[in-house]
Design a protein around this motif. Structure first.
Motif, PDB file in Angstrom:
ATOM      1  N   MET C   1       0.840  -1.200   0.000  1.00  0.00           N
ATOM      2  CA  MET C   1       0.000   0.000   0.000  1.00  0.00           C
ATOM      3  C   MET C   1       0.874   1.249   0.000  1.00  0.00           C
ATOM      4  N   GLN C   2       0.409   2.228  -0.713  1.00  0.00           N
ATOM      5  CA  GLN C   2       1.165   3.468  -0.841  1.00  0.00           C
ATOM      6  C   GLN C   2       1.160   4.252   0.466  1.00  0.00           C
ATOM      7  N   GLU C   3       2.273   4.945   0.756  1.00  0.00           N
ATOM      8  CA  GLU C   3       2.318   5.814   1.933  1.00  0.00           C
ATOM      9  C   GLU C   3       1.745   7.183   1.564  1.00  0.00           C
ATOM     10  N   TYR C   4       0.955   7.726   2.436  1.00  0.00           N
ATOM     11  CA  TYR C   4       0.407   9.054   2.168  1.00  0.00           C
ATOM     12  C   TYR C   4       0.922  10.014   3.220  1.00  0.00           C
ATOM     13  N   ASP C   5       0.820  11.301   2.889  1.00  0.00           N
ATOM     14  CA  ASP C   5       1.229  12.323   3.849  1.00  0.00           C
ATOM     15  C   ASP C   5       0.065  12.595   4.800  1.00  0.00           C
ATOM     16  N   TYR C   6       0.233  12.100   6.038  1.00  0.00           N
ATOM     17  CA  TYR C   6      -0.879  12.222   6.988  1.00  0.00           C
ATOM     18  C   TYR C   6      -1.036  13.635   7.538  1.00  0.00           C
ATOM     19  N   ASN C   7      -0.069  14.504   7.246  1.00  0.00           N
ATOM     20  CA  ASN C   7      -0.204  15.878   7.725  1.00  0.00           C
ATOM     21  C   ASN C   7      -1.091  16.709   6.811  1.00  0.00           C
ATOM     22  N   LYS C   8      -1.284  16.191   5.609  1.00  0.00           N
ATOM     23  CA  LYS C   8      -2.104  16.943   4.663  1.00  0.00           C
ATOM     24  C   LYS C   8      -3.549  16.461   4.788  1.00  0.00           C
ATOM     25  N   THR C   9      -4.381  17.293   5.387  1.00  0.00           N
ATOM     26  CA  THR C   9      -5.768  16.878   5.562  1.00  0.00           C
ATOM     27  C   THR C   9      -6.697  17.969   5.065  1.00  0.00           C
ATOM     28  N   HIS C  10      -7.954  17.569   4.848  1.00  0.00           N
ATOM     29  CA  HIS C  10      -8.964  18.557   4.454  1.00  0.00           C
ATOM     30  C   HIS C  10     -10.202  18.282   5.297  1.00  0.00           C
ATOM     31  N   ILE C  11     -10.349  19.076   6.358  1.00  0.00           N
ATOM     32  CA  ILE C  11     -11.462  18.828   7.271  1.00  0.00           C
ATOM     33  C   ILE C  11     -12.248  20.111   7.448  1.00  0.00           C
ATOM     34  N   ILE C  12     -13.532  20.068   7.100  1.00  0.00           N
ATOM     35  CA  ILE C  12     -14.326  21.300   7.172  1.00  0.00           C
ATOM     36  C   ILE C  12     -14.986  21.435   8.542  1.00  0.00           C
ATOM     37  N   ASP C  13     -15.368  22.678   8.870  1.00  0.00           N
ATOM     38  CA  ASP C  13     -16.228  22.892  10.031  1.00  0.00           C
ATOM     39  C   ASP C  13     -17.659  22.818   9.553  1.00  0.00           C
ATOM     40  N   ILE C  14     -18.547  22.361  10.444  1.00  0.00           N
ATOM     41  CA  ILE C  14     -19.939  22.184  10.047  1.00  0.00           C
ATOM     42  C   ILE C  14     -20.698  23.488  10.305  1.00  0.00           C
ATOM     43  N   PRO C  15     -21.359  24.006   9.289  1.00  0.00           N
ATOM     44  CA  PRO C  15     -22.050  25.300   9.456  1.00  0.00           C
ATOM     45  C   PRO C  15     -23.451  25.156  10.045  1.00  0.00           C
ATOM     46  N   LEU C  16     -23.704  24.069  10.766  1.00  0.00           N
ATOM     47  CA  LEU C  16     -25.045  23.833  11.308  1.00  0.00           C
ATOM     48  C   LEU C  16     -24.954  23.666  12.813  1.00  0.00           C
ATOM     49  N   GLU C  17     -26.119  23.530  13.437  1.00  0.00           N
ATOM     50  CA  GLU C  17     -26.133  23.240  14.862  1.00  0.00           C
ATOM     51  C   GLU C  17     -25.469  21.874  15.073  1.00  0.00           C
TER      52      GLU C  17
END
Lengths: 295, 307, 264
Positions: C1-17
């Motif tokens: 399996m390929q190694e990925y850069d775990y420091n590169k992430t894309h995580i959004i904040d939820i604009p709802l309650e």
């Protein structure tokens, strides 16, 4: 010798050995039942034992065996249940648990005569209980505890971990999950274990000769007050059981019809234990069916 | 909202239930542990009294051949040599195991390798019945069948090590069999298929593959059987003859540790030397039971290492 | 399996309650660091899916949310629920689980009747009134779309139900407790496609009243039912976004590889 011949010989030998074992069992059961049953009569079951004359019965011994069995189960079941639950559900994986498990194992492998002698030393001598049903029931409890604990633990372990997770995820406490969900699911196994242990307790003698004693004083079966010394329910009277009786008439040899009494008593003992075994099987199967059946 | 906050931060009925349950089960297991400790403690202190209070030398106790605790010998020493009983106990134990093992293995192999389904169906109840028969019944049958049989065949009284062995052999048979079955069943199926695929016969497979890998388990089974035989009291006591003599063969009456204990304890007074000497016999029984336990563990560890 | 850069992430904040969120959640099994710094927000009354290959840590993460990992793992970091960190010693876990309930991968009905499966926990929580109990049984079984199949057999053993029915009973059992959040750990993976589809329908209905977090390895399932999707890989959360975006325009290489079937 070629491999084919040796294969045939070995298979033959194994068949022979199995046949021998079967023959031994058939002989044992046959001997006990054939020599014993003719001596079992209503009179034999309902009259009291004779020391120096022929024609004695086993009424008191039979009752004592039953009474001791009931008392033993009453004392040992709760403790074994608690210990079984601890070992199966609460015991953390560490050295203390290891020591406790070893202790239970040691207890289960101790010769029953040693357990009996301990009961004798502690209760009969040190606590001045004398030879009594209570001392006998406690000694039998010690003898029974490790086996019953182990079988309860195993029955609980057989219940899927998923059941515990289901209970916990609904916000139930561990205790409620165990008592309300795991325990009922383990019930068939636990009951089978209890009945099988009852069979062992019923036939045990070595732990009893120096705790419950070797005499069966005449008791009054109409006296329901356990505090009364003549009552059949009295805890503090000596109580020779059926198994002890068989041992005693054979070793003391003062009863003229010792052989007849022993075969009769052995037959009764074996029949009761066979019934226990049968009951354990049927009850386990029936409960299991009831739990999984569509009503 | 605040109510939920309060609920989440405070103990509830469930928390108390759990404490309660934990408390009860800890109490139970504590009781069992305490029981084991007190058994070990009481039997040990009692058993050592012979040596500490009565100053009998341990060596004389273990190697002496005269057992007559109430009497003094010509040097004024009490006669408590336990060797005859130790020898007899070990003899019946080892002989019973030696006789029982082939039968147990035969039955176990039949149940696992030769006819697994039918064999289990018939032999499992057989084993359970043999376990279920109480030891006094074994003793009674020994007394009324085996002892007379030996008397007629070989002469003598019929009581002795041979009678003891024959009774014990049947008693340990189910123990050795059922534990052997477990260990043979634990041998992975592909061992067998691999061996059979190489053209080995069934017996070669059993002998060279199955029994080989099940050896630690079978040894454990035999030790458990010996442990049961060593501690068995009444059945042996009824057929051994109960004469505290050095056994001179399989046919002379003798006495095991357990038989001497069961006969003697009632006839001696607490605290006297004859009584203390009996407790020393009980201590030997206890220690041997622990030794068997340790042996099982060692074999278990060795077996685990090999795999 | 390929190694990925775990420091590169894309995580959004939820604009709802929010229903709940975690901050820097870490899980250790002994020395094994099974989950690294997972910070996710979960919206109220929506379905959030956690996807990833097996062993990616998604189930481990889910089980932390109602403290089911307490006995087997060490969990560090914050789990915020109603403004409280519920990952602390002085929190009553039994109360937590009443509000945040869980359905497991394998159906696990109790060895009791169908009715008792639902009423057992209710009774233990102090609901004694028979009418109320019956009402809850009916409501919850209806909510789990099981009522029509079992309404005449409520006193039969639950162990006689089929796998799909048993799983819906387990959902009903949770719903009857009226929790706030439902956690589901691959609830349909042990079931046949038809039963699985029924479970999905059930979840879509429940979405009206419950916040749902579901672990699944079935990407179609996630894309069908989830509003938001988080992608887990090797104990890291690498991407979290609106479901559609995750499946059409993933920002992270690992996510893209996973959803295009390159591994897992």
């Amino acid at each position: 010798m070629n491999s084919k011949t040796s294969n045939n010989i070995a298979t033959g030998v194994i068949y022979f050995l199995v046949a021998c074992v079967l023959a031994i069992l058939v002989f044992l059961l046959g001997y006990i039942l054939i020599t014993g049953i003719p001596h079992v009569s209503w009179h034999f079951l309902t009259s009291s034992a004779q020391s120096f004359a022929a024609g004695g019965g086993i009424r008191d011994q039979l009752f004592n065996s039953m009474y001791l069995l009931v008392l033993t189960l009453i004392i040992s079941f709760p403790i074994a249940l608690g210990s079984g639950i601890y070992l199966s559900e609460y015991a953390p994986e560490n050295w203390i648990t290891g020591v406790i498990r070893t202790a239970v194992e040691v207890l289960s492998s101790l010769p029953s005569v040693v357990v009996g002698l301990f009961g004798f030393l502690l209760f009969v001598v040190n606590f001045h209980m004398g030879f009594s049903i209570l001392a006998g029931a406690i000694a039998l409890t010690f003898f029974n505890l490790p086996l019953l604990t182990r079988s309860i633990e195993e029955s609980l372990q057989d219940v899927s971990e998923l059941q515990r997770e289901a209970g916990l995820s609904l916000g139930l406490s561990r205790w409620k999950t165990i008592t309300g969900i795991v325990l009922p699911a383990a019930l068939p196994g636990i009951l089978t274990g209890i009945i099988l242990s009852a069979g062992r307790v019923f036939g045990e003698a070595a732990a009893l000769i120096y705790t419950a004693g070797q005499s069966a004083p005449t008791v009054n079966y109409g006296d329901w007050n356990p505090m009364d010394s003549a009552s059949f329910l009295n805890f503090m009277r000596p109580a020779e059981t059926l198994a002890v009786h068989i041992w005693k008439v054979n070793t003391e040899g003062v009863t003229p019809d010792a052989a007849a009494i022993s075969s009769g008593a052995s037959a009764v003992l074996i029949v009761v234990i066979l019934l226990f075994n049968l009951l354990a099987r049927m009850l386990g199967r029936w409960l299991y069916k009831r739990m999984t059946a569509t009503k | 909202m605040d109510e939920i906050k309060h609920d989440l931060q405070n103990p509830s009925k469930a928390t108390h239930q759990d404490l309660f349950g934990k408390g009860i089960t800890y109490l139970c297991i504590g009781f069992v542990s305490l029981l084991v400790i007190s058994i070990l403690y009481f039997i040990t202190t009692r058993g050592l009294a012979t040596f500490t209070t009565n100053h009998v030398s341990l060596w004389k106790f273990l190697s002496g051949t005269n057992w007559n605790p109430a009497l003094l010998d010509k040097h004024g020493n009490p006669q408590i040599g336990a060797l005859p009983m130790i020898v007899t106990s070990f003899s019946v134990t080892v002989l019973a195991a030696v006789v029982a093992t082939p039968f147990a293995l035969g039955v176990a192999l039949f149940m696992t390798e030769i006819a697994p389904e039918k064999g289990t169906k018939i032999l499992q109840p057989v084993i359970e019945l043999l376990v279920g028969i109480p030891s006094v019944v074994y003793g009674f049958i020994g007394l009324s069948v085996i002892v007379p049989l030996i008397r007629h065949s070989f002469g003598g009284t019929g009581f002795g090590i041979l009678a003891g062995t024959l009774v014990l052999f049947v008693m340990v048979l189910p123990t050795i069999t059922s534990l052997s079955v477990d260990s043979i069943k634990a041998v992975p199926m592909f061992y067998r298929s691999a061996s059979l695929a190489l053209g080995a016969t069934r017996w070669q497979t059993i002998y060279k593959v199955v029994l080989r890998s099940a050896t630690p388990g079978i040894l454990t089974a035999i030790i458990f059987g010996m442990s049961r035989a060593f501690g068995e009291a009444l059945a042996v006591q009824m057929v051994i003859g109960n004469a505290v003599l050095m056994p001179h063969g399989l046919l002379t009456p003798s006495s095991t540790l357990t038989s001497q204990l069961t006969t003697g304890i009632g006839n001696t007074t607490m605290g006297t030397l004859p009584n203390n000497a009996l407790w020393s016999l009980a201590l030997i029984l206890l220690l041997m039971s622990l030794v068997f336990n340790v042996l099982v563990r060692i074999i278990g560890k060795r077996g685990a290492l090999k795999k | 399996m390929q190694e990925y850069d775990y420091n590169k992430t894309h995580i959004i904040d939820i604009p709802l309650e929010l229903a709940m969120k975690t901050e820097n959640l870490q899980v250790f099994y002994g020395d094994n660091h099974a989950m690294h710094d997972a910070s996710l927000e979960f919206p109220r009354h929506r379905i959030t899916a956690l996807i990833g290959a097996s062993g990616s840590g998604k189930s481990t993460y889910l089980r932390c949310l109602n403290r089911m990992n307490d006995r087997i793992a060490t969990v560090k970091g914050k789990i915020m629920y109603r403004g409280m960190d519920i990952n602390t010693k002085n929190i009553n876990v039994y109360e937590v689980r009443k509000h945040i309930s869980m359905v497991f991968q394998r159906p696990n009905p109790f060895a009791k009747s169908i009715r008792e499966n639902i009423t057992f926990a209710l009774k233990r929580n102090g609901i004694k009134d028979k009418n109320e109990l019956n009402k809850r049984v009916e409501e919850s079984l209806k909510a789990a779309a099981l009522w029509d199949e079992v309404k005449d057999d409520l006193d039969k053993s639950a162990l006689a139900l089929s796998g799909g029915q048993a799983q819906r009973l387990c959902i009903a059992r949770c719903v009857a407790m009226k929790p706030d959040i439902l956690l589901l750990d691959e609830p349909a993976s042990a079931l046949d496609p038809i039963s699985a589809a029924k479970i999905e329908d059930t979840l879509m209905e429940l979405r009206e009243n419950y916040s749902i977090i579901i672990v699944t390895h079935n990407m179609q399932q996630a894309s069908r039912i989830a509003d938001y999707t988080a992608f887990f890989h090797m104990g890291h959360v690498l991407e979290y976004d609106v479901t559609e975006k995750i499946f059409t325009t993933p920002q992270i290489k690992a996510t893209e590889d996973y959803i295009s079937g390159n591994f897992g």
